[in-house]
Scaffold this motif. Structure first.
Motif, short mmCIF file in Angstrom:
data_model
loop_
_atom_site.label_atom_id
_atom_site.label_comp_id
_atom_site.label_asym_id
_atom_site.label_seq_id
_atom_site.Cartn_x
_atom_site.Cartn_y
_atom_site.Cartn_z
N PHE A 322 -0.03 10.13 -5.00
CA PHE A 322 1.11 9.76 -5.86
C PHE A 322 2.31 9.34 -5.00
N SER A 323 2.58 10.11 -3.94
CA SER A 323 3.73 9.82 -3.07
C SER A 323 3.59 8.46 -2.40
N VAL A 324 2.40 8.22 -1.83
CA VAL A 324 2.16 6.95 -1.14
C VAL A 324 2.26 5.77 -2.11
N ASN A 326 3.94 5.54 -4.97
CA ASN A 326 5.27 5.32 -5.58
C ASN A 326 6.37 5.03 -4.57
N ALA A 327 6.11 5.28 -3.27
CA ALA A 327 7.15 5.10 -2.25
C ALA A 327 7.73 3.68 -2.21
N PRO A 328 6.89 2.60 -2.26
CA PRO A 328 7.47 1.25 -2.19
C PRO A 328 8.42 0.95 -3.35
N SER A 329 8.05 1.31 -4.59
CA SER A 329 8.92 1.01 -5.73
C SER A 329 10.22 1.81 -5.67
N MET A 330 10.19 2.96 -4.96
CA MET A 330 11.40 3.77 -4.79
C MET A 330 12.13 3.42 -3.49
N HIS A 331 11.60 2.41 -2.77
CA HIS A 331 12.18 1.95 -1.49
C HIS A 331 12.39 3.10 -0.51
N SER A 332 11.39 4.00 -0.48
CA SER A 332 11.52 5.19 0.39
C SER A 332 10.38 5.23 1.42
N PHE A 333 10.70 4.79 2.64
CA PHE A 333 9.73 4.86 3.73
C PHE A 333 9.41 6.32 4.03
N GLY A 334 10.43 7.19 3.91
CA GLY A 334 10.25 8.63 4.15
C GLY A 334 9.23 9.25 3.21
N LEU A 335 9.26 8.82 1.93
CA LEU A 335 8.30 9.34 0.95
C LEU A 335 6.88 8.89 1.30
N ALA A 336 6.76 7.65 1.79
CA ALA A 336 5.44 7.14 2.20
C ALA A 336 4.88 7.98 3.35
N ILE A 337 5.74 8.28 4.34
CA ILE A 337 5.30 9.07 5.48
C ILE A 337 4.98 10.51 5.05
N PHE A 338 5.80 11.07 4.16
CA PHE A 338 5.52 12.41 3.62
C PHE A 338 4.15 12.43 2.94
N GLY A 339 3.87 11.38 2.13
CA GLY A 339 2.58 11.29 1.44
C GLY A 339 1.42 11.20 2.42
N LEU A 340 1.62 10.43 3.50
CA LEU A 340 0.55 10.29 4.50
C LEU A 340 0.30 11.61 5.24
N ILE A 341 1.38 12.33 5.55
CA ILE A 341 1.22 13.64 6.22
C ILE A 341 0.48 14.62 5.31
N LEU A 342 0.89 14.65 4.03
CA LEU A 342 0.22 15.55 3.07
C LEU A 342 -1.25 15.16 2.89
N PHE A 343 -1.50 13.85 2.87
CA PHE A 343 -2.88 13.36 2.78
C PHE A 343 -3.70 13.86 3.97
N GLY A 344 -3.10 13.79 5.17
CA GLY A 344 -3.78 14.25 6.38
C GLY A 344 -4.10 15.74 6.34
N ILE A 345 -3.15 16.54 5.84
CA ILE A 345 -3.39 18.00 5.74
C ILE A 345 -4.57 18.25 4.80
N GLY A 346 -4.53 17.61 3.63
CA GLY A 346 -5.63 17.78 2.66
C GLY A 346 -6.95 17.29 3.21
N TRP A 347 -6.90 16.16 3.93
CA TRP A 347 -8.13 15.58 4.50
C TRP A 347 -8.76 16.53 5.51
N GLY A 348 -7.95 17.17 6.34
CA GLY A 348 -8.47 18.13 7.31
C GLY A 348 -9.24 19.26 6.64
N PHE A 349 -8.68 19.79 5.54
CA PHE A 349 -9.33 20.87 4.77
C PHE A 349 -10.66 20.39 4.19
N PHE A 350 -10.67 19.13 3.71
CA PHE A 350 -11.87 18.57 3.07
C PHE A 350 -12.93 18.20 4.11
N ASP A 351 -12.51 17.48 5.14
CA ASP A 351 -13.45 16.83 6.06
C ASP A 351 -14.29 17.82 6.87
#
Length: 432
Positions: A322-324, A326-351
């Motif tokens: 969701f973060s990744v 919606n980040a462009p429409s909210m013009h928030s590069f920080g939100l995109a990076i936050f989404g990517l970091i959260l994705f990475g944490i979740g991916w580690g648990f899954f992978d």
């Protein structure tokens, strides 16, 4: 009661992980770095011609890799994981070296196709060998350290663009060096790796006859029999879907995120490439270690421990998408990076829990084959995801709509993993 391994066996079990870590790193570095060096490669080989051709070359690797994954897994199970791993490393390293000497688009296509074949034999065999040596007490941690090699390979590959731009180095030099390193490492690896005897695997107690090649039936019949056993197992079918669905989003994040960040936030190719790879892979690297420890601890209380840790990862991936999106429409590069970091944490648990969960539902002599099938389905869908994402982008489908669909798929995945029923509670006995 779960039996502990004797110290000498445990020591060699961790040696296996240490030996395979650099192979995992090379496996992903050799396939990833071409994406980071696209501009240099296309400038140097004009016959590539178009973006479509470039996309076709990337997809070709996936299709071929997907097709040969189950074959590689079956060969590792039937004959030798050690020889499968070492041959795979040697051949793909030779092809990596050759890629650096390609002069035409046709040669590049052949190189990527052959790399897809040779690399497909590695992951199922390596994870199955780790699972052979590591019992319930250490299996998730062992796999997590191996997968960290993969994340390191992707991160290093993310910086390959800088090597390609360096006047004294260049993209061909990068392929030369990584190819030669792999070729040289294959020889000590062959001397140090050992297959675990299939006759004395603690997991096979109560079903040893299934592992002993008693009949002289041909290999094709044996393969059909193996597939029959796997697809007759409902938990295995659930795991295949669970493994595949989040990978649809992951392939889009891996292959398209540099272009998305560059276009939506108007940043340089270098910054976009590093931002797209570094944050989520680094987060996955750290979370994989913690998730491996947590899963092994939780397994002491319940045989569903790994399933719960994996489901937590899937729950984290949902808000990340969701973060990744919606980040462009909210013009928030920080939100995109936050989404990517959260994705990475979740991916580690899954992978890191996929092979350990597979080990709880499939007998040892079918694990590499099972993982090969999982890879096959996942990569086929990954290719479709790459293509369909480009199709939707051409038709201006909003990013938040696409990523919301990915998030919904991951919610469904979390339900699937919770339906899996482990069949054994440890490696000292079996409930197959």
């Amino acid at each position: 009661m779960i039996a502990a391994q004797p110290p000498s066996t445990l020591r060699y079990a961790w040696t296996i992980v240490a030996l395979l870590f650099p192979v995992a790193l090379l496996n992903y570095l050799d396939r990833q770095m071409i994406a980071s060096m696209k501009v240099s490669v296309m400038r140097d080989i004009p016959s590539v011609g178009s973006e479509e051709n470039w996309g076709h070359m990337l997809a070709q690797f996936k299709w071929v890799y997907a097709f040969f994954s189950p074959i590689g897994g079956y060969i590792a199970d039937r004959f030798s994981k050690r020889y499968t791993i070492c041959t795979s490393l040697f051949v793909w390293s030779a092809i990596t070296w050759w890629t650096g000497h390609a002069k035409s688009f046709e040669e590049l296509m052949w190189a990527r196709s052959l790399m897809g074949i040779s690399e497909a034999f590695y992951i199922p065999a390596a994870l199955a060998l780790i699972a052979d040596y590591h019992t319930t007490l250490t299996r998730s941690r062992a796999v997590s350290i191996h997968q960290m090699g993969i994340y390191c390979g992707v991160i290093v590959g993310g910086f390959a663009g800088y090597v390609a731009d360096a006047p004294n180095l260049g993209w061909r030099w990068a392929f030369d060096v990584t190819g030669i390193v792999g070729l040289l490492y294959a020889f000590p690896l062959l001397l140090l790796l050992r297959d675990k005897s299939r006759y004395v695997d603690a997991d096979t107690i109560g079903m040893a006859s299934a592992s002993v090649p008693a009949s002289k039936e041909n290999e094709f019949k044996k393969l059909l029999k193996a597939l029959g056993v796997l697809f007759g197992n409902f938990s295995f079918i659930l795991l295949v879907f669970y493994f595949t669905l989040p990978a649809i989003a992951a392939w889009v994040v891996r292959d398209w995120m540099p272009a998305i960040l560059q276009k939506e936030f108007n940043i340089s190719q270098g910054k976009a490439g590093v931002s797209a790879a570094l944050y989520w892979q680094a987060a996955a690297l750290v979370s994989a270690l913690f998730a491996g420890w947590l899963a092994d601890r939780w397994m002491r209380r319940t045989q569903r421990g790994r399933i719960y840790v994996s489901a937590i990862g899937m729950a984290l991936i949902v808000p990340a998408l969701f973060s990744v999106g919606n980040a462009p429409s909210m013009h928030s590069f920080g939100l995109a990076i936050f989404g990517l970091i959260l994705f990475g944490i979740g991916w580690g648990f899954f992978d890191i829990n996929n092979m350990p969960i597979l080990s709880q539902i499939v007998r040892p002599d079918l694990r590499a084959t099972g993982y090969g099938i999982m890879n096959f389905v996942s990569m086929m869908f990954g290719g479709v995801a790459d293509w369909s994402f480009g199709y939707m982008r051409d038709r201006h489908v909003p990013l938040n709509v696409i990523f919301t669909a990915f998030a919904a798929v991951c919610v469904f995945s979390a339900v699937l993993v919770l339906l899996i029923r482990p069949r054994d509670t440890g490696d000292s006995h079996s409930h197959h």
